[in-house]
Design an enzyme around this catalytic site. Structure first.
Site, mmCIF file in Angstrom:
data_model
loop_
_atom_site.group_PDB
_atom_site.id
_atom_site.type_symbol
_atom_site.label_atom_id
_atom_site.label_comp_id
_atom_site.label_asym_id
_atom_site.label_seq_id
_atom_site.Cartn_x
_atom_site.Cartn_y
_atom_site.Cartn_z
ATOM 1 N N LYS A 2 -18.025 -1.323 3.891
ATOM 2 C CA LYS A 2 -18.010 -2.403 3.132
ATOM 3 C C LYS A 2 -19.579 -2.513 2.601
ATOM 4 O O LYS A 2 -19.910 -2.679 1.128
ATOM 5 C CB LYS A 2 -17.760 -3.684 3.618
ATOM 6 C CG LYS A 2 -17.710 -4.722 2.647
ATOM 7 C CD LYS A 2 -17.069 -6.036 3.075
ATOM 8 C CE LYS A 2 -17.182 -7.188 2.206
ATOM 9 N NZ LYS A 2 -16.703 -8.434 2.583
ATOM 10 N N MET A 21 23.456 9.922 5.337
ATOM 11 C CA MET A 21 23.228 11.220 5.990
ATOM 12 C C MET A 21 23.077 11.250 7.491
ATOM 13 O O MET A 21 23.743 11.861 8.085
ATOM 14 C CB MET A 21 21.628 11.634 5.603
ATOM 15 C CG MET A 21 21.608 13.186 5.991
ATOM 16 S SD MET A 21 22.751 14.339 5.114
ATOM 17 C CE MET A 21 22.165 14.648 3.678
ATOM 18 N N GLU A 48 0.781 -0.941 -0.073
ATOM 19 C CA GLU A 48 -0.022 -0.152 -0.025
ATOM 20 C C GLU A 48 0.870 1.349 -0.100
ATOM 21 O O GLU A 48 0.362 2.484 -0.481
ATOM 22 C CB GLU A 48 -0.968 0.109 1.131
ATOM 23 C CG GLU A 48 -2.068 -1.077 0.932
ATOM 24 C CD GLU A 48 -1.469 -2.541 1.950
ATOM 25 O OE1 GLU A 48 -2.740 -3.300 1.948
ATOM 26 O OE2 GLU A 48 -0.606 -2.503 2.146
ATOM 27 N N PHE A 75 -13.088 -7.272 12.834
ATOM 28 C CA PHE A 75 -11.799 -7.742 11.869
ATOM 29 C C PHE A 75 -11.249 -6.522 11.058
ATOM 30 O O PHE A 75 -12.206 -6.249 10.167
ATOM 31 C CB PHE A 75 -11.828 -9.311 11.510
ATOM 32 C CG PHE A 75 -10.844 -9.542 10.471
ATOM 33 C CD1 PHE A 75 -9.578 -9.823 11.161
ATOM 34 C CD2 PHE A 75 -10.912 -9.711 9.238
ATOM 35 C CE1 PHE A 75 -8.359 -10.478 10.453
ATOM 36 C CE2 PHE A 75 -9.874 -10.090 8.450
ATOM 37 C CZ PHE A 75 -8.455 -10.627 9.260
ATOM 38 N N GLN A 76 -10.035 -6.462 11.240
ATOM 39 C CA GLN A 76 -9.535 -5.418 10.443
ATOM 40 C C GLN A 76 -10.124 -3.855 10.361
ATOM 41 O O GLN A 76 -10.206 -3.168 9.531
ATOM 42 C CB GLN A 76 -9.513 -5.763 8.847
ATOM 43 C CG GLN A 76 -8.361 -6.957 8.754
ATOM 44 C CD GLN A 76 -8.028 -7.135 7.242
ATOM 45 O OE1 GLN A 76 -8.929 -6.901 6.297
ATOM 46 N NE2 GLN A 76 -6.683 -7.808 7.121
#
Length: 569
Positions: free
Chosen positions: A169, A480, A57, A119-120
């Site tokens: 959803k 760096m 993602e 869930f999620q």
């Protein structure tokens, strides 16, 4: 329209895809999951809809970001709920800090179980509230067409930024009558481009220029976002005022222009930083006086009798530096008006002093005939592309060397994470830039650390033959961080050794991408020419010494006068 067409029933997912196409979206970058399954199912029957499946993602949102920065259009990405959405957070913050227009679409659990730790489930609207320009949680599918239109309008106007649309959803599967979205009308929000600005401060600025002997412009990323580069060039040609650019402003004013002095700030040029410190009139155009440009604020521009600031966002005026002349409005419009009344400044003596500083204190490094220096690599890439490529970078030493040694001729040619400094940004942002500019050469310049954060996107380049030329500046160290530990912490090196990283050539080949390696000047030129001559993606690893530092350098907490110039200078 027929009665059947008027009564057409579509799902929220179909309405979403139609809305994106109506907004002119060319490609969506994303990664599916359980709570966006209806959205991805709708793609199957929609051949007009283009979606690029990334391998993470974070790769999706950085690709959308690179697309947006390089084209000026709104970038779009999609992810599922929970970990999919939270994996976007770094990319959202990256875009927010640099004012990049994105529409970020996330799935969420069904409304029937929201708030139950399903869930999620993650409250992505609350998580991202500080780093979005606006957010929507869609609870009624009938609101979706309006929300999509508003999201694009908000993201792409004024001070641009990311807008989040979170779709549960069940909402994505609810049915609604197909309808055209209404015209945008948002109470309390009107794009600055659509509003007249106050001309009085611009008149005052022109008067101040006439009274100034040492005027200086700091041009930032706002010039690029406003597509105001031509107006800035005209303004400079009319007023004869030298220009320094911030990192994100590179390309907004052409490096070949005689009035350009270079990049300013922590790793800026001697001439630019000294010009800021000696200017009697400082004019910021689309620059927010970031701490990497100003360094210690109480020592910034001490001889400036007046400071002017042109910016689309009134919140930036006076935020970091006291502003005497505030010109709030769309930069393109403000400069267009300023050009109608602009007159030359009395700056010949001042310009001669800056030119002398440029000549006496150019960017230098200790070249070698036995080792391959990273500065040489960037000079070579610039020379062999004539400064005409779109260049994306990751974050670190290579980013600063790119800003110093690659000379940008055009706006939207440098794609880099400035405000957030996001490692892993460089490579996936190049994928988005290439898809948005299929006829342009796109080069992704990375360190060996940042390259490993999103290296899995090599698969995307290989599968779709996206012809990005991928550069890895490999010094086997977090360069760096090591440099700052050496200079600030008396060379007490702590957890910066990246030895044991993969063989990048073999890694590229494992994904189906051509890989090349160079460790001296002759090999470097041969490998880079081969990369340019090869259709499709190529990764070139340049092996460079780990001890090389970026100079000039200014240590945090000191002023622009306190430049460390390095041994070669």
């Amino acid at each position: 329209m027929s009665q059947d067409k008027q009564d057409e029933q579509i799902t929220g997912s179909e309405a979403l895809l139609r809305g994106l196409l109506q907004e002119g979206v060319e490609c969506v970058f994303g990664y599916p999951g359980g709570n966006v399954l209806y959205i991805y199912d709708a793609m199957v029957g929609n051949p007009e809809f283009r979606h690029l499946l990334t391998r993470h993602e974070q790769g999706a949102i950085h690709a959308a970001d690179g697309y947006a920065r390089s084209t000026g259009k709104v970038g779009v990405c999609i992810a599922t709920s929970g970990p999919g959405a939270t994996n976007l957070v770094t990319g959202i913050a990256t875009a927010y800090m640099d004012s990049v227009p994105l529409v970020v679409i996330t799935g969420n659990v069904p409304t029937t179980v929201m708030g139950t730790d399903a869930f999620q489930e993650a409250d992505i609207v609350s998580i991202t509230m500080p780093i979005t320009k606006h957010s929507y949680l869609v609870r009624d599918v009938r609101e979706l067409p309006r929300i999509i239109r508003e999201a694009f309008y908000i993201a792409g106007t004024g001070r641009k930024g990311p807008v989040l649309i979170d779709i549960p959803k069940d909402v994505s599967n609810q049915r609604m009558l197909a309808e055209s979205p209404p015209e945008v009308s948002i109470r309390g929000y009107r794009a600055p481009e659509e509003q007249p600005f106050d001309r009085a401060p611009v008149d005052e600025l022109i008067q101040a220029i006439g009274q100034s002997e040492r005027p200086l412009i700091i041009a930032g990323g706002g010039v690029v976002h406003a597509d105001a580069s031509e107006e800035l060039i005209t303004f400079v040609n009319k007023t004869n005022i030298p220009v320094v650019t911030t990192l994100l402003g590179l390309g907004g004013f052409p490096s070949a222009h005689s009035w350009w002095t270079g990049m300013a700030g922590m790793h800026g040029t001697y001439a630019s930083n000294k010009a800021i410190q000696n200017a009697d009139l400082l004019i910021s155009i689309g620059s927010r006086f970031d701490d990497r440009v100003t360094m210690r604020l109480d020592g910034f521009a001490p001889r400036a009798e007046r400071i002017a600031h042109i910016d689309v966002d009134p919140a930036e005026i006076g935020k970091n530096v006291k502003t005497d002349i505030a010109c709030v409005g769309d930069i393109k419009a403000v400069l267009s008006y300023a050009n109608t009344i602009a007159k030359p400044a009395s700056s010949a003596e001042w310009f001669a002093k800056i030119q002398a500083d440029k000549m006496n204190h150019p960017l230098r490094y200790n070249d070698s005939e036995t080792e391959l220096k990273p500065q040489y690599v960037l000079e070579m890439i610039h020379e062999m592309t004539r400064g005409e490529a779109i260049v994306t970078t990751d974050v670190g030493q290579h980013q600063m060397w790119t800003g110093q040694f690659y000379k940008f001729n055009h706006p939207r040619s440098l794609i880099t994470s400035g405000g957030l400094g996001t490692m892993g940004f460089g490579f996936p942002s190049a994928i988005g830039a290439q898809l948005g500019n299929p006829e342009r050469l796109v080069i992704s310049i990375n360190g060996d650390g940042g390259m490993q954060m999103c290296a899995q996107e090599l698969a995307v380049c290989a599968i779709h033959q996206i012809p990005v030329k991928i550069v890895v500046i490999n010094n086997q160290v977090l360069g760096m961080v090591r440099q700052q530990q050496e200079i600030i912490h008396e060379n007490r090196l702590s957890h910066v050794d990246l030895a044991g990283s993969p063989d990048f050539v073999k890694l590229a080949q494992a994904y189906g991408v051509k890989g090349l390696r160079a460790s001296n000047k002759e090999e470097a030129r041969q490998a880079w020419q081969e990369a340019l001559d090869t259709p499709g993606p190529v990764l070139v690893e340049f092996v460079v010494p780990k001890e090389e530092n970026v100079f000039p350098m200014i240590v945090a907490g000191t002023t622009l006068d306190d430049m460390i110039m390095g041994d070669s200078q």
